[in-house]
Design a protein around this motif. Sequence first.
Motif, PDB file in Angstrom:
ATOM      1  N   GLY A  30       0.817  -1.207   0.000  1.00 27.28           N
ATOM      2  CA  GLY A  30       0.000   0.000   0.000  1.00 27.28           C
ATOM      3  C   GLY A  30       0.847   1.251   0.000  1.00 27.28           C
ATOM      4  N   THR A  31       0.248   2.347   0.476  1.00 23.07           N
ATOM      5  CA  THR A  31       0.925   3.630   0.523  1.00 23.07           C
ATOM      6  C   THR A  31       0.613   4.344   1.829  1.00 23.07           C
ATOM      7  N   ALA A  32       1.438   5.340   2.123  1.00 23.97           N
ATOM      8  CA  ALA A  32       1.185   6.248   3.238  1.00 23.97           C
ATOM      9  C   ALA A  32       1.517   7.659   2.788  1.00 23.97           C
ATOM     10  N   LYS A  33       0.640   8.606   3.101  1.00 27.80           N
ATOM     11  CA  LYS A  33       0.883  10.012   2.809  1.00 27.80           C
ATOM     12  C   LYS A  33       1.244  10.711   4.111  1.00 27.80           C
ATOM     13  N   LEU A  34       2.434  11.302   4.144  1.00 28.52           N
ATOM     14  CA  LEU A  34       2.949  11.895   5.365  1.00 28.52           C
ATOM     15  C   LEU A  34       2.840  13.421   5.314  1.00 28.52           C
ATOM     16  N   GLY A  35       2.396  13.990   6.419  1.00 28.27           N
ATOM     17  CA  GLY A  35       2.292  15.437   6.535  1.00 28.27           C
ATOM     18  C   GLY A  35       2.762  15.897   7.899  1.00 28.27           C
ATOM     19  N   LEU A  36       2.767  17.217   8.099  1.00 23.06           N
ATOM     20  CA  LEU A  36       3.210  17.776   9.369  1.00 23.06           C
ATOM     21  C   LEU A  36       2.314  18.965   9.754  1.00 23.06           C
ATOM     22  N   PRO A  37       1.018  18.705   9.932  1.00 21.18           N
ATOM     23  CA  PRO A  37       0.110  19.799  10.279  1.00 21.18           C
ATOM     24  C   PRO A  37       0.190  20.145  11.764  1.00 21.18           C
ATOM     25  N   ASP A  38       0.277  21.437  12.053  1.00 20.75           N
ATOM     26  CA  ASP A  38       0.234  21.921  13.434  1.00 20.75           C
ATOM     27  C   ASP A  38       1.285  21.257  14.333  1.00 20.75           C
ATOM     28  N   GLY A  39       2.442  20.958  13.768  1.00 15.76           N
ATOM     29  CA  GLY A  39       3.524  20.411  14.569  1.00 15.76           C
ATOM     30  C   GLY A  39       3.394  18.946  14.920  1.00 15.76           C
ATOM     31  N   LYS A  40       2.418  18.258  14.336  1.00 15.11           N
ATOM     32  CA  LYS A  40       2.268  16.814  14.542  1.00 15.11           C
ATOM     33  C   LYS A  40       2.454  16.085  13.217  1.00 15.11           C
ATOM     34  N   VAL A  41       3.069  14.914  13.262  1.00 14.14           N
ATOM     35  CA  VAL A  41       3.215  14.099  12.052  1.00 14.14           C
ATOM     36  C   VAL A  41       1.893  13.395  11.773  1.00 14.14           C
TER      37      VAL A  41
ATOM     38  N   THR B 165      -6.275   7.843   8.820  1.00 14.13           N
ATOM     39  CA  THR B 165      -5.219   8.812   9.081  1.00 14.13           C
ATOM     40  C   THR B 165      -4.987   8.919  10.583  1.00 14.13           C
ATOM     41  N   VAL B 166      -3.734   8.847  10.990  1.00 11.94           N
ATOM     42  CA  VAL B 166      -3.383   8.984  12.402  1.00 11.94           C
ATOM     43  C   VAL B 166      -2.390  10.125  12.568  1.00 11.94           C
ATOM     44  N   HIS B 167      -2.316  10.661  13.801  1.00 11.24           N
ATOM     45  CA  HIS B 167      -1.402  11.749  14.107  1.00 11.24           C
ATOM     46  C   HIS B 167      -0.493  11.344  15.258  1.00 11.24           C
ATOM     47  N   SER B 168       0.697  11.914  15.271  1.00  7.29           N
ATOM     48  CA  SER B 168       1.643  11.602  16.325  1.00  7.29           C
ATOM     49  C   SER B 168       1.147  12.123  17.665  1.00  7.29           C
ATOM     50  N   THR B 169       1.549  11.440  18.719  1.00  7.69           N
ATOM     51  CA  THR B 169       1.197  11.896  20.062  1.00  7.69           C
ATOM     52  C   THR B 169       2.062  13.083  20.478  1.00  7.69           C
ATOM     53  N   GLN B 170       3.240  13.230  19.856  1.00  6.20           N
ATOM     54  CA  GLN B 170       4.098  14.379  20.113  1.00  6.20           C
ATOM     55  C   GLN B 170       3.687  15.555  19.230  1.00  6.20           C
ATOM     56  N   SER B 171       3.885  16.763  19.718  1.00  2.70           N
ATOM     57  CA  SER B 171       3.604  17.975  18.953  1.00  2.70           C
ATOM     58  C   SER B 171       4.838  18.868  18.946  1.00  2.70           C
ATOM     59  N   GLY B 172       4.744  19.988  18.254  1.00  2.43           N
ATOM     60  CA  GLY B 172       5.853  20.923  18.202  1.00  2.43           C
ATOM     61  C   GLY B 172       6.978  20.499  17.278  1.00  2.43           C
ATOM     62  N   LEU B 173       6.713  19.548  16.373  1.00  2.80           N
ATOM     63  CA  LEU B 173       7.734  19.059  15.449  1.00  2.80           C
ATOM     64  C   LEU B 173       7.800  19.958  14.218  1.00  2.80           C
ATOM     65  N   ARG B 174       9.002  20.263  13.752  1.00  2.00           N
ATOM     66  CA  ARG B 174       9.187  21.119  12.587  1.00  2.00           C
ATOM     67  C   ARG B 174       9.531  20.333  11.323  1.00  2.00           C
ATOM     68  N   GLU B 175      10.094  19.157  11.494  1.00  2.00           N
ATOM     69  CA  GLU B 175      10.431  18.305  10.358  1.00  2.00           C
ATOM     70  C   GLU B 175      10.531  16.869  10.822  1.00  2.00           C
ATOM     71  N   LEU B 176      10.642  15.961   9.864  1.00  2.00           N
ATOM     72  CA  LEU B 176      10.748  14.544  10.193  1.00  2.00           C
ATOM     73  C   LEU B 176      12.176  14.218  10.627  1.00  2.00           C
ATOM     74  N   PRO B 177      12.330  13.200  11.487  1.00  2.00           N
ATOM     75  CA  PRO B 177      13.684  12.797  11.892  1.00  2.00           C
ATOM     76  C   PRO B 177      14.487  12.263  10.703  1.00  2.00           C
ATOM     77  N   ASP B 178      15.791  12.507  10.732  1.00  2.00           N
ATOM     78  CA  ASP B 178      16.676  11.968   9.694  1.00  2.00           C
ATOM     79  C   ASP B 178      16.999  10.505   9.978  1.00  2.00           C
ATOM     80  N   ASN B 179      17.302   9.768   8.892  1.00  2.00           N
ATOM     81  CA  ASN B 179      17.723   8.361   9.000  1.00  2.00           C
ATOM     82  C   ASN B 179      16.744   7.558   9.852  1.00  2.00           C
TER      83      ASN B 179
END
Length: 295
Positions: free
Chosen positions: A66-77, A127-141
């Motif tokens: 399948g697929t997953a579409k990733l976003g970063l709305p309001d500081g949450k993944v 669609t699910v959202h991360s429990t953490q907030s305040g994120l500006r970008e996705l983690p590297d590696n």
Amino acid sequence: MSTAIRRATFAVLSIATALAATACSSASSPSASAPASPLAADSASPPASKGAFSSAKLAVKAQPVGTAKLGLPDGKVSAAFDITGLAPGIKHAVDIVPGSCAQPKSGSVLVSFSTVTGDDFGNLKTTVHSTQSGLRELPDNAVLVVRLSDGDSQQQREPIACVPLPSGRPDNSPVKVQPVGSTKREGDATVAYDAATKTYTLRVKATGLAANSRHAAHLHQGTCTKQGPVLVMLGDLTADDQGVIDKTVKVPDQSAQLTGATYLNIHLGDGSQILTKDKKPTPMFQPLLCGPVTT
């Protein structure tokens, strides 16, 4: 329940009895009853055949897909999943962990999400959202993983699907879901039916399995993307110490021939692990390899 459906149910139960005596020991053979709805034995009888099915070749491919579409709305993944090939009705933990899809470091969680649940056909579209907030970008590696279930044991927390993360800020573009592991999981099979002896013969060769692992296998009605009831129980297939399955299985006393949409499913667990006591799929029902049978 009508008389016709009761007879169909008895016929499916007879499959398990015959197979247990010929394909594998009773200790590791699948349960005589098929899984709960939509995999119930009551709905397993195929329609009347328009022509005799003799044989078919098929490719079996790694599941889930399948697929997953990733976003970063309001500081949450956010992760919008469109995945097929999961165990029906199972809850899954979702996390971002360091590493790659070949070697995710599943014990080191960078970002957590709420759990997700596959539907009764093994599909996940939510669609699910991360429990953490305040994120500006996705983690590297790092990669996003869907785990076998939401349980706490090491086995239940094993990743079964993986999504590589784009660098920086995601833009909701679809990213392909990948199998977990460095070895490619794939194979091919031949299914044949001898009308004179009423015997199914399955020849399967598959690679990329865990060494010396045992896996329940069935012919199902339906498709890999919309799983259905068990038609023929094939017993357990065992991989060698190189993770290769190369086996021929014969299932006698089969009066019903395959018609319509059918598929071969090779599960994560063996026949003693894939169903609960009340015949519902467990996380070990998870399909590892699946392929359509063209009749």
